[in-house]
Structures are given as structure tokens and as C-alpha cells.
Scaffold this active site. Structure first.
Site, PDB file in Angstrom:
ATOM      1  N   ARG A 153     -12.731  -4.072  -7.106  1.00  0.00           N
ATOM      2  CA  ARG A 153     -12.487  -4.960  -5.958  1.00  0.00           C
ATOM      3  C   ARG A 153     -13.795  -5.309  -5.267  1.00  0.00           C
ATOM      4  O   ARG A 153     -14.650  -4.442  -5.049  1.00  0.00           O
ATOM      5  CB  ARG A 153     -11.607  -4.270  -4.909  1.00  0.00           C
ATOM      6  CG  ARG A 153     -10.230  -3.890  -5.338  1.00  0.00           C
ATOM      7  CD  ARG A 153      -9.354  -3.557  -4.132  1.00  0.00           C
ATOM      8  NE  ARG A 153      -9.941  -2.536  -3.265  1.00  0.00           N
ATOM      9  CZ  ARG A 153      -9.389  -2.114  -2.141  1.00  0.00           C
ATOM     10  NH1 ARG A 153      -8.253  -2.653  -1.716  1.00  0.00           N
ATOM     11  NH2 ARG A 153      -9.956  -1.167  -1.420  1.00  0.00           N
ATOM     12  N   ASP A 156       2.585  -6.149   7.420  1.00  0.00           N
ATOM     13  CA  ASP A 156       1.350  -5.372   7.533  1.00  0.00           C
ATOM     14  C   ASP A 156       0.189  -6.332   7.274  1.00  0.00           C
ATOM     15  O   ASP A 156       0.111  -6.946   6.200  1.00  0.00           O
ATOM     16  CB  ASP A 156       1.370  -4.220   6.515  1.00  0.00           C
ATOM     17  CG  ASP A 156       0.244  -3.234   6.760  1.00  0.00           C
ATOM     18  OD1 ASP A 156      -0.850  -3.678   7.186  1.00  0.00           O
ATOM     19  OD2 ASP A 156       0.442  -2.030   6.516  1.00  0.00           O
ATOM     20  N   LYS A 211     -11.029  -2.166   8.739  1.00  0.00           N
ATOM     21  CA  LYS A 211     -11.337  -2.987   7.559  1.00  0.00           C
ATOM     22  C   LYS A 211     -12.096  -4.228   8.033  1.00  0.00           C
ATOM     23  O   LYS A 211     -13.226  -4.117   8.484  1.00  0.00           O
ATOM     24  CB  LYS A 211     -10.055  -3.291   6.797  1.00  0.00           C
ATOM     25  CG  LYS A 211      -9.468  -2.025   6.164  1.00  0.00           C
ATOM     26  CD  LYS A 211      -8.112  -2.207   5.529  1.00  0.00           C
ATOM     27  CE  LYS A 211      -7.638  -0.887   4.932  1.00  0.00           C
ATOM     28  NZ  LYS A 211      -6.199  -0.830   4.721  1.00  0.00           N
ATOM     29  N   PHE A 213       0.857  -1.180   0.000  1.00  0.00           N
ATOM     30  CA  PHE A 213       0.000   0.000   0.000  1.00  0.00           C
ATOM     31  C   PHE A 213       0.898   1.236   0.000  1.00  0.00           C
ATOM     32  O   PHE A 213       1.855   1.309   0.771  1.00  0.00           O
ATOM     33  CB  PHE A 213      -0.876  -0.039   1.253  1.00  0.00           C
ATOM     34  CG  PHE A 213      -1.989   0.954   1.243  1.00  0.00           C
ATOM     35  CD1 PHE A 213      -3.132   0.733   0.481  1.00  0.00           C
ATOM     36  CD2 PHE A 213      -1.903   2.113   1.991  1.00  0.00           C
ATOM     37  CE1 PHE A 213      -4.169   1.656   0.471  1.00  0.00           C
ATOM     38  CE2 PHE A 213      -2.943   3.040   1.989  1.00  0.00           C
ATOM     39  CZ  PHE A 213      -4.074   2.810   1.227  1.00  0.00           C
TER      40      PHE A 213
HETATM   41  C1  PLP Z   1      -5.606   0.549   4.639  1.00  0.00           C
HETATM   42  C2  PLP Z   1      -4.129   0.503   4.681  1.00  0.00           C
HETATM   43  C3  PLP Z   1      -3.391   1.575   5.218  1.00  0.00           C
HETATM   44  C4  PLP Z   1      -4.062   2.820   5.681  1.00  0.00           C
HETATM   45  O1  PLP Z   1      -3.358   3.454   6.695  1.00  0.00           O
HETATM   46  P1  PLP Z   1      -4.067   4.535   7.644  1.00  0.00           P
HETATM   47  O2  PLP Z   1      -2.963   5.197   8.328  1.00  0.00           O
HETATM   48  O3  PLP Z   1      -4.983   3.760   8.547  1.00  0.00           O
HETATM   49  O4  PLP Z   1      -4.869   5.442   6.771  1.00  0.00           O
HETATM   50  C5  PLP Z   1      -2.008   1.438   5.288  1.00  0.00           C
HETATM   51  N1  PLP Z   1      -1.390   0.328   4.840  1.00  0.00           N
HETATM   52  C6  PLP Z   1      -2.079  -0.719   4.310  1.00  0.00           C
HETATM   53  C7  PLP Z   1      -1.352  -1.926   3.843  1.00  0.00           C
HETATM   54  C8  PLP Z   1      -3.466  -0.638   4.195  1.00  0.00           C
HETATM   55  O5  PLP Z   1      -4.140  -1.642   3.655  1.00  0.00           O
END
Ligand code: PLP
Length: 397
Positions: free
Chosen positions: A356, A184, A210, A113
Site C-alpha cells: 500500500r 467508518d 491517519k 477493517f
Molecule cells: C485504522 C482503523 C481502525 C483502527 O481502530 P483503533 O481503535 O483506532 O485502533 C478501525 N477501523 C478502521 C476502518 C480503520 O481504518
């Protein structure tokens, strides 16, 4: 065994809506409204500042952390909540980098991400010690693990396609090369059983809004393996990570165990929503959840491929290689998704061409999949998406 008809009844699902976006923002657990109301009126309203002790607010980050710990296979006392996931990524990576002081390479993949990548770049820049972020294709990660690697930083399930990394094998390979790992779990915590202990993960982070259904803005979590925690020097050394916050010392001393990964005041109202969301999770058998998730995604893929040949499967075909979401590629995917949303089938779109769909067995069943397929097939067959109304790109896609 978990009865998913029972869990489904525990969610407020808007009437007529088929919600296939729980991988991005989980729906409202019915009990959350009353639990947050209680936190506002009975706790904040009646206890005011005494709520920190008398309503247990100060202990929530670790107590709720342990309940998430069960879902990710963590040892009790090694998961804490707070801040956003981006912040937790920063903290975990900073601590990981310090454990391998003589190396400079951080390896990640182009399926990570972007926020994780941005946080790594920002950290590297502010450290100014010459670290290098290597971004390779997801399938090439294993081949780039070698003796110059300091930290392997990956998201277990690719947010675009749901493609899974082999967490255990990659962790073992990285550790054999002398590196540490940061995982993550944003798209796997609550999507399937995760086993941070069994995989021997060093650090893990994830979010609770999520699959865990704790609501928009809910706090993130961080796990640090017990073997490392006492050596971790928090990069974000806030007062609530201090050994004795209420001693108000002018010198920072890291707190005991995982509490040192706390930063500042916890979001008590969001914690109340998380508490209600976890009351559902506390009853869920993760093996049954994964079996149900695979059955849903397999059925969805088979039906869409049979009825919408113009859509191309972008997720791995082998269910054991993907998480709990399915993505289809289509050049006009954005207006297609808007047309589906207009017909109350909710998924989302990720540039450049991915539609998705998330499948959360807690509130999605086979009848929902069939109903969603009927709508998607209708949108495709009759080209209902080919309408200027669906082509205007919104701020959040
Ligand atoms: C959803 C997501 C985020 C979002 O981060 P926030 O700080 O909560 O906005 C970060 N990394 C991954 C892999 C995600 O899926």
C-alpha cells in the site's frame, strides 16, 4: 485554493524519506511539538487541575470536533472526539441497533477493517438479542440490502485497496429499506471531502491519526445525525456523557446532544497535537486536495505500470472509485516493501500480498512520486527484495 508547497513546509519529514504511509499514520506537524510542549508545561505544569476550566480542556472534544466536522460535512455541534476508533464503532453500532428494534441483521463487507467486524461481533454477543452479522463481498453490498436489514455498517474506503463505496447511494438504499447506516471514515476523513449531511448518513466515525495527522494514539471522532441524537441511549454510559457529570448523581441521564457520546476523561495531550494538526486542515480547500490527490495517484499508477509490469494494480483504476491510496499486488510484496523501506520509501504491507502507498497532497508532491517510483523500479528490476533480511516478518507490517 490551497498552496501545497506551504502545507508541506508545515510538516517535519525525516530527511531523505519519502513518506507514502500517511494513510496509516500521518507525519508530525511541526507546530505539534510546541503545542504539546505548551500543554505540558504551561497548562498541565502551571494550571494543574484548573486546566480543565482555565485551559479549556473540558471543551476540547466538541470544539475540535467541529473543526473535523467541516472536513466531513457535519452540522456544527454534532461531532465529538474521544476514545479509539474501535470504541466509537461500538458506540455508533449499539445506538444504531436500538433505532431499529424489530430487526436483527447487520450488513457489512469483507473489505471492512477487522476491528470493526470484531467490535460488531462482540456487541452482538453481549446484547444476546439474536442479531446476525452478514459479511458479503464489497461489490455485493447493494444486493444484500433488503427488508430485514437493521444496520448497514461500512467503511467508506477499503483499507486494503482504497476502493470507495458510493456512500450516498448505499445510504439512500438502506434507508429506503428501513435501515440505518454507520459509516467508518477512517480512510476518507482528510483524504477527500466527505459530506455526511449531503449523504444523509445516520452515524459516522473515524480516526485522527491517519490522514488528519494528530499522532499515534490520537482520539477518534463520532458523528450522529441531529435527527437521531436525542433518541440515542449511549451503550457506554460514562460519566462525561452524563447530563451533569459534576452533580455526581447515582442515576445515569444522557447528556445534551452529541456530548452524550463522550465516555471518560479526554486525552488532553493528544488533543493538543490534534489542535496543531487541525490548524493546517483549517486552511485546506478539500476540492483542491482531492484534485491534487488524484493527480498524484494517477501519475504513480502510470509510472509503476510502465516500469514494473510484474506488479498488479489492486486499486480501482477509475480515480473516482478510489480514495487517496494505491495498492499493488505481488506474491513477494512483503520483502519488496521491506526493501523499499530500507531505501527510505515508506509504504506498508497488508496480507496476503498487498503493497500500500498513501498519497497525501499536504506533504507529498510529484517529485516525491517520481523519486519513489525510481526506488521501487530499482528494487523490482534488480530483485533487491530477494534477500533473507527482508523476509523476516515484523510485529507491525
Ligand atoms: C485504522 C482503523 C481502525 C483502527 O481502530 P483503533 O481503535 O483506532 O485502533 C478501525 N477501523 C478502521 C476502518 C480503520 O481504518
Amino acid at each position: 485554493m490551497t498552496d501545497f508547497a506551504v502545507t508541506k513546509a508545515m510538516f517535519h519529514l525525516p530527511k531523505g524519506m519519502i513518506y507514502l504511509d500517511g494513510n496509516s499514520l500521518g507525519p508530525l506537524p511541526k507546530a505539534a511539538a510546541a503545542r504539546v510542549e505548551q500543554a505540558i508545561t504551561a497548562e498541565w505544569g502551571e494550571k494543574v487541575i484548573t486546566g480543565w476550566n482555565r485551559a479549556g480542556w473540558m471543551a476540547q472534544p466538541t470544539e475540535l470536533g467541529d473543526r473535523i466536522g467541516r472536513l466531513i460535512g457535519a452540522e456544527p455541534g454534532h461531532v465529538v472526539l474521544g476514545d479509539t476508533l474501535s470504541i466509537k464503532v461500538y458506540q455508533a453500532l449499539a445506538a444504531a441497533i436500538d433505532l431499529v428494534p424489530d430487526r436483527r441483521v447487520i450488513l457489512t463487507d469483507s473489505g471492512n477493517f477487522p476491528s470493526d467486524i470484531y467490535m460488531a461481533e462482540g456487541l452482538i454477543k453481549s446484547l444476546g438479542r439474536g442479531h446476525e452479522l452478514r459479511v458479503v463481498a464489497p461489490k455485493d453490498v447493494a444486493n444484500h440490502i433488503n427488508d430485514d436489514l437493521a444496520v448497514l455498517m461500512l467503511t467508506q474506503a477499503d483499507y486494503r485497496t482504497g476502493r470507495l463505496h458510493d456512500m450516498k447511494a448505499l445510504t439512500a438504499k438502506a434507508q429506503a429499506a428501513g435501515a440505518v447506516t454507520c459509516w467508518d471514515l477512517a480512510h476518507t476523513a482528510g483524504a477527500m471531502a466527505v459530506d455526511v449531511q449531503g449523504c444523509n448518513a445516520d452515524f459516522a466515525v473515524g480516526c485522527t491519526y491517519k490522514y488528519l495527522n494528530a499522532g499515534p494514539g490520537a482520539p477518534a471522532f463520532i458523528y450522529v445525525a441531529p435527527r437521531h441524537i436525542d433518541r440515542c441511549q449511549p451503550a457506554l454510559s460514562g460519566w462525561l456523557g452524563h447530563e451533569a457529570p459534576f452533580a455526581f448523581d447515582l442515576d445515569y441521564r444522557p447528556g445534551t446532544g452529541i456530548e452524550r457520546m463522550r465516555v471518560g476523561t479526554p486525552p488532553v495531550l493528544q488533543m493538543a497535537a490534534l489542535d496543531a494538526a487541525l490548524a493546517i486542515w483549517d486552511q485546506v480547500d478539500m476540492v483542491a486536495l482531492r484534485a491534487a490527490s488524484i493527480a498524484l495517484t494517477e501519475h504513480f499508477i502510470a509510472e509503476i505500470e510502465a516500469r514494473c509490469p510484474m506488479l498488479t494494480l489492486a486499486s480501482p483504476r477509475d480515480p473516482h472509485q478510489r480514495g487517496s491510496q494505491v495498492s499493488f499486488a505481488f506474491a513477494e510484496g512483503y520483502p519488496v516493501m521491506q526493501a523499499c523501506i530500507a531505501r527510505n520509501v515508506i509504504g506498508d504491507f497488508r496480507a496476503p500480498d498487498l503493497m500500500r502507498f498513501g498519497f497525501c497532497p499536504l506533504f507529498i508532491d510529484m517529485a516525491d512520486v517520481d523519486a519513489a517510483v525510481t526506488v521501487i523500479a530499482d528494487v523490482m528490476d534488480r530483485k533487491l527484495w530477494d534477500n533473507p533480511r527482508y523476509k523476516k516478518v515484523a510485529r507491525v507490517t
